[in-house]
Motif scaffolding. Structure first.
Motif, PDB file in Angstrom:
ATOM      1  N   ASP B  88      61.334-137.126-101.315  1.00 25.82           N
ATOM      2  CA  ASP B  88      62.667-137.725-101.222  1.00 25.82           C
ATOM      3  C   ASP B  88      63.575-136.886-102.113  1.00 25.82           C
ATOM      4  O   ASP B  88      63.442-136.910-103.328  1.00 25.82           O
ATOM      5  CB  ASP B  88      62.590-139.177-101.717  1.00 25.82           C
ATOM      6  CG  ASP B  88      63.869-139.944-101.410  1.00 25.82           C
ATOM      7  OD1 ASP B  88      64.798-139.360-100.829  1.00 25.82           O
ATOM      8  OD2 ASP B  88      63.923-141.135-101.760  1.00 25.82           O
ATOM      9  N   VAL B  89      64.457-136.117-101.479  1.00 21.71           N
ATOM     10  CA  VAL B  89      65.236-135.133-102.220  1.00 21.71           C
ATOM     11  C   VAL B  89      66.727-135.273-101.906  1.00 21.71           C
ATOM     12  O   VAL B  89      67.110-135.935-100.943  1.00 21.71           O
ATOM     13  CB  VAL B  89      64.767-133.693-101.876  1.00 21.71           C
ATOM     14  CG1 VAL B  89      63.377-133.436-102.438  1.00 21.71           C
ATOM     15  CG2 VAL B  89      64.778-133.454-100.370  1.00 21.71           C
ATOM     16  N   LYS B  90      67.546-134.631-102.727  1.00 22.37           N
ATOM     17  CA  LYS B  90      69.001-134.753-102.572  1.00 22.37           C
ATOM     18  C   LYS B  90      69.532-133.850-101.458  1.00 22.37           C
ATOM     19  O   LYS B  90      70.541-134.144-100.836  1.00 22.37           O
ATOM     20  CB  LYS B  90      69.688-134.396-103.888  1.00 22.37           C
ATOM     21  CG  LYS B  90      69.357-135.373-105.009  1.00 22.37           C
ATOM     22  CD  LYS B  90      70.627-136.041-105.538  1.00 22.37           C
ATOM     23  CE  LYS B  90      70.385-137.397-106.178  1.00 22.37           C
ATOM     24  NZ  LYS B  90      69.262-137.499-107.083  1.00 22.37           N
ATOM     25  N   THR B  91      68.874-132.700-101.284  1.00 22.90           N
ATOM     26  CA  THR B  91      69.368-131.708-100.321  1.00 22.90           C
ATOM     27  C   THR B  91      68.199-131.079 -99.560  1.00 22.90           C
ATOM     28  O   THR B  91      67.078-131.044-100.075  1.00 22.90           O
ATOM     29  CB  THR B  91      70.089-130.549-101.040  1.00 22.90           C
ATOM     30  OG1 THR B  91      69.133-129.901-101.905  1.00 22.90           O
ATOM     31  CG2 THR B  91      71.271-131.019-101.865  1.00 22.90           C
ATOM     32  N   PRO B  92      68.485-130.536 -98.368  1.00 25.38           N
ATOM     33  CA  PRO B  92      67.425-129.792 -97.682  1.00 25.38           C
ATOM     34  C   PRO B  92      66.955-128.593 -98.503  1.00 25.38           C
ATOM     35  O   PRO B  92      65.770-128.268 -98.514  1.00 25.38           O
ATOM     36  CB  PRO B  92      68.086-129.341 -96.371  1.00 25.38           C
ATOM     37  CG  PRO B  92      69.528-129.682 -96.457  1.00 25.38           C
ATOM     38  CD  PRO B  92      69.695-130.677 -97.543  1.00 25.38           C
ATOM     39  N   GLU B  93      67.889-127.967 -99.243  1.00 23.79           N
ATOM     40  CA  GLU B  93      67.526-126.790-100.038  1.00 23.79           C
ATOM     41  C   GLU B  93      66.414-127.118-101.040  1.00 23.79           C
ATOM     42  O   GLU B  93      65.528-126.316-101.306  1.00 23.79           O
ATOM     43  CB  GLU B  93      68.743-126.229-100.793  1.00 23.79           C
ATOM     44  CG  GLU B  93      69.759-125.516 -99.907  1.00 23.79           C
ATOM     45  CD  GLU B  93      70.516-126.454 -98.962  1.00 23.79           C
ATOM     46  OE1 GLU B  93      70.701-127.644 -99.320  1.00 23.79           O
ATOM     47  OE2 GLU B  93      70.893-126.007 -97.859  1.00 23.79           O
ATOM     48  N   ARG B  94      66.496-128.309-101.617  1.00 21.70           N
ATOM     49  CA  ARG B  94      65.463-128.731-102.568  1.00 21.70           C
ATOM     50  C   ARG B  94      64.117-128.864-101.839  1.00 21.70           C
ATOM     51  O   ARG B  94      63.071-128.493-102.374  1.00 21.70           O
ATOM     52  CB  ARG B  94      65.887-130.048-103.239  1.00 21.70           C
ATOM     53  CG  ARG B  94      64.856-130.691-104.136  1.00 21.70           C
ATOM     54  CD  ARG B  94      64.458-129.826-105.329  1.00 21.70           C
ATOM     55  NE  ARG B  94      63.414-130.473-106.106  1.00 21.70           N
ATOM     56  CZ  ARG B  94      62.487-129.827-106.808  1.00 21.70           C
ATOM     57  NH1 ARG B  94      62.490-128.503-106.867  1.00 21.70           N
ATOM     58  NH2 ARG B  94      61.573-130.501-107.475  1.00 21.70           N
ATOM     59  N   ALA B  95      64.155-129.380-100.619  1.00 23.90           N
ATOM     60  CA  ALA B  95      62.906-129.490 -99.834  1.00 23.90           C
ATOM     61  C   ALA B  95      62.339-128.094 -99.569  1.00 23.90           C
ATOM     62  O   ALA B  95      61.127-127.873 -99.667  1.00 23.90           O
ATOM     63  CB  ALA B  95      63.162-130.224 -98.521  1.00 23.90           C
ATOM     64  N   TYR B  96      63.227-127.123 -99.275  1.00 24.62           N
ATOM     65  CA  TYR B  96      62.765-125.750 -99.019  1.00 24.62           C
ATOM     66  C   TYR B  96      62.143-125.145-100.279  1.00 24.62           C
ATOM     67  O   TYR B  96      61.162-124.409-100.214  1.00 24.62           O
ATOM     68  CB  TYR B  96      63.918-124.849 -98.539  1.00 24.62           C
ATOM     69  CG  TYR B  96      64.640-125.347 -97.300  1.00 24.62           C
ATOM     70  CD1 TYR B  96      64.002-126.175 -96.381  1.00 24.62           C
ATOM     71  CD2 TYR B  96      65.957-124.982 -97.046  1.00 24.62           C
ATOM     72  CE1 TYR B  96      64.669-126.629 -95.250  1.00 24.62           C
ATOM     73  CE2 TYR B  96      66.624-125.434 -95.909  1.00 24.62           C
ATOM     74  CZ  TYR B  96      65.974-126.267 -95.020  1.00 24.62           C
ATOM     75  OH  TYR B  96      66.632-126.714 -93.905  1.00 24.62           O
ATOM     76  N   GLU B  97      62.749-125.480-101.421  1.00 27.80           N
ATOM     77  CA  GLU B  97      62.252-124.956-102.697  1.00 27.80           C
ATOM     78  C   GLU B  97      60.828-125.467-102.955  1.00 27.80           C
ATOM     79  O   GLU B  97      59.951-124.696-103.351  1.00 27.80           O
ATOM     80  CB  GLU B  97      63.201-125.472-103.783  1.00 27.80           C
ATOM     81  CG  GLU B  97      63.233-124.719-105.070  1.00 27.80           C
ATOM     82  CD  GLU B  97      64.252-125.398-105.988  1.00 27.80           C
ATOM     83  OE1 GLU B  97      65.453-125.413-105.634  1.00 27.80           O
ATOM     84  OE2 GLU B  97      63.842-125.927-107.030  1.00 27.80           O
ATOM     85  N   ILE B  98      60.635-126.759-102.710  1.00 24.94           N
ATOM     86  CA  ILE B  98      59.303-127.332-102.923  1.00 24.94           C
ATOM     87  C   ILE B  98      58.314-126.701-101.944  1.00 24.94           C
ATOM     88  O   ILE B  98      57.199-126.326-102.307  1.00 24.94           O
ATOM     89  CB  ILE B  98      59.341-128.874-102.758  1.00 24.94           C
ATOM     90  CG1 ILE B  98      60.236-129.497-103.838  1.00 24.94           C
ATOM     91  CG2 ILE B  98      57.937-129.460-102.818  1.00 24.94           C
ATOM     92  CD1 ILE B  98      60.617-130.953-103.570  1.00 24.94           C
ATOM     93  N   ALA B  99      58.761-126.530-100.698  1.00 28.92           N
ATOM     94  CA  ALA B  99      57.889-125.920 -99.686  1.00 28.92           C
ATOM     95  C   ALA B  99      57.489-124.505-100.095  1.00 28.92           C
ATOM     96  O   ALA B  99      56.340-124.092 -99.914  1.00 28.92           O
ATOM     97  CB  ALA B  99      58.589-125.898 -98.330  1.00 28.92           C
ATOM     98  N   SER B 100      58.433-123.774-100.685  1.00 26.81           N
ATOM     99  CA  SER B 100      58.110-122.388-101.046  1.00 26.81           C
ATOM    100  C   SER B 100      57.108-122.353-102.201  1.00 26.81           C
ATOM    101  O   SER B 100      56.290-121.447-102.294  1.00 26.81           O
ATOM    102  CB  SER B 100      59.370-121.590-101.374  1.00 26.81           C
ATOM    103  OG  SER B 100      59.858-121.926-102.645  1.00 26.81           O
ATOM    104  N   ARG B 101      57.153-123.374-103.045  1.00 23.84           N
ATOM    105  CA  ARG B 101      56.158-123.420-104.129  1.00 23.84           C
ATOM    106  C   ARG B 101      54.766-123.714-103.575  1.00 23.84           C
ATOM    107  O   ARG B 101      53.769-123.197-104.061  1.00 23.84           O
ATOM    108  CB  ARG B 101      56.553-124.466-105.163  1.00 23.84           C
ATOM    109  CG  ARG B 101      57.789-124.014-105.929  1.00 23.84           C
ATOM    110  CD  ARG B 101      58.171-125.004-106.995  1.00 23.84           C
ATOM    111  NE  ARG B 101      57.073-125.309-107.880  1.00 23.84           N
ATOM    112  CZ  ARG B 101      57.002-126.436-108.600  1.00 23.84           C
ATOM    113  NH1 ARG B 101      57.961-127.330-108.512  1.00 23.84           N
ATOM    114  NH2 ARG B 101      55.983-126.640-109.394  1.00 23.84           N
ATOM    115  N   ILE B 102      54.725-124.563-102.561  1.00 26.60           N
ATOM    116  CA  ILE B 102      53.428-124.839-101.931  1.00 26.60           C
ATOM    117  C   ILE B 102      52.933-123.567-101.237  1.00 26.60           C
ATOM    118  O   ILE B 102      51.760-123.221-101.280  1.00 26.60           O
ATOM    119  CB  ILE B 102      53.565-126.000-100.921  1.00 26.60           C
ATOM    120  CG1 ILE B 102      53.873-127.300-101.670  1.00 26.60           C
ATOM    121  CG2 ILE B 102      52.307-126.140-100.072  1.00 26.60           C
ATOM    122  CD1 ILE B 102      54.308-128.453-100.777  1.00 26.60           C
ATOM    123  N   SER B 103      53.878-122.839-100.641  1.00 28.02           N
ATOM    124  CA  SER B 103      53.538-121.619 -99.924  1.00 28.02           C
ATOM    125  C   SER B 103      52.904-120.567-100.839  1.00 28.02           C
ATOM    126  O   SER B 103      52.068-119.778-100.402  1.00 28.02           O
ATOM    127  CB  SER B 103      54.792-121.054 -99.255  1.00 28.02           C
ATOM    128  OG  SER B 103      54.525-119.826 -98.648  1.00 28.02           O
TER     129      SER B 103
END
Lengths: 131, 129
Positions: B88-103
């Motif tokens: 649950d995030v404020k922006t899509p960009e934050r979701a992308y950031e988390i995804a890139s860390r998982i990546s």
């Protein structure tokens, strides 16, 4: 045992769905609401979610400096997750029966859609797995 | 805004993962665990699940004589969902950031896997009502 029931579709499938009449869509949504309620009444419901449309999907990898690289280009054949249910059942067969009910949700003209539903056991979170 | 981060792979990809050394798997899991912990602390974590291996996947379509029609045959190229995170995030960009860390979770020899993570918004149309 927890199972996930996944509904997948290509962009072309989504485009067809978008062309359904309002009446057909309402009938489908009404079915899904009743179905979810039935799962709750049967004590097997864990969760359900519907996802945003494929044209909003992004693939993310990390760039060299750790910043996300996003990409919205997918092969035409790609199957996108449209939504899912998680159910807690006694056997895989029970999960398959529930999936068959979801598959029979009405499509255009009220005929059963018979869309394929992929069924897989949910292993739990990494911590549940003791990893 | 709720986003789901989807990790997918082919059967061949999963076979490769299973062949990783225990050390490599442990290092990979340690990073994922620390990401889960951080997201929990930041209040962004909603859930994560890992799915059973693709060889146990079944497709159900309609029914015949009241029984589900099941099938376990998939094209080789099929990408199976391996697991997901919901945040649950404020922006899509934050979701992308988390995804890139998982990546960038480490793979064999500690090298980042750079696995692509698919990011999709979750629609609140779900049957919570």
């Amino acid at each position: 045992m927890k199972y996930i029931l996944m509904m997948n579709g290509t962009k072309a499938n989504f485009a067809e769905y978008a062309k359904w009449s309002k009446k057909d869509m309402e009938a489908n949504v009404a079915f899904m609401r009743t179905f979810n309620k039935q799962l709750k009444d049967e004590g097997v419901f864990v969760a359900t979610e519907g996802l945003g449309w494929p044209d909003q999907a992004r693939l993310v990898r990390a760039g060299k400096d750790g910043t996300p690289i996003t990409d919205g280009v997918f092969p035409e054949s790609k199957e996108f997750l449209a939504g899912y249910w998680i159910v807690d059942v006694e056997s895989p067969e029970q999960a398959y029966k529930i999936a068959a009910r979801a598959s029979a949700a009405p499509g255009p003209g009220g005929a059963p859609g018979n869309v394929p539903i992929e069924v897989r056991q949910v292993l739990g979170s990494h911590s549940d797995l003791g990893l | 805004m709720k986003y789901i981060l989807l990790m997918s792979g082919t059967k061949a990809g999963v076979d490769t993962y299973v062949a990783w050394s225990k050390k490599d798997i442990d290092a990979h899991m340690a990073v994922l665990k620390s990401i889960n912990k951080e997201l929990t602390e930041s209040g962004e974590f909603l859930g994560t699940e890992g799915l059973a291996r693709p060889d146990q996947a079944i497709v159900v379509r309609g029914q015949k004589a009241g029984l589900p029609i099941t099938d376990g045959i998939f094209p080789e190229a099929k990408k199976f969902l391996l697991g997901y995170w919901i945040v649950d995030v404020k922006t899509p960009e934050r979701a992308y950031e988390i995804a890139s860390r998982i990546s960038v979770a480490p793979g064999p020899g500690g090298v980042p896997t750079n696995m692509p993570i698919e990011v999709r918004q979750i629609l609140s149309l779900s049957a919570k009502s």
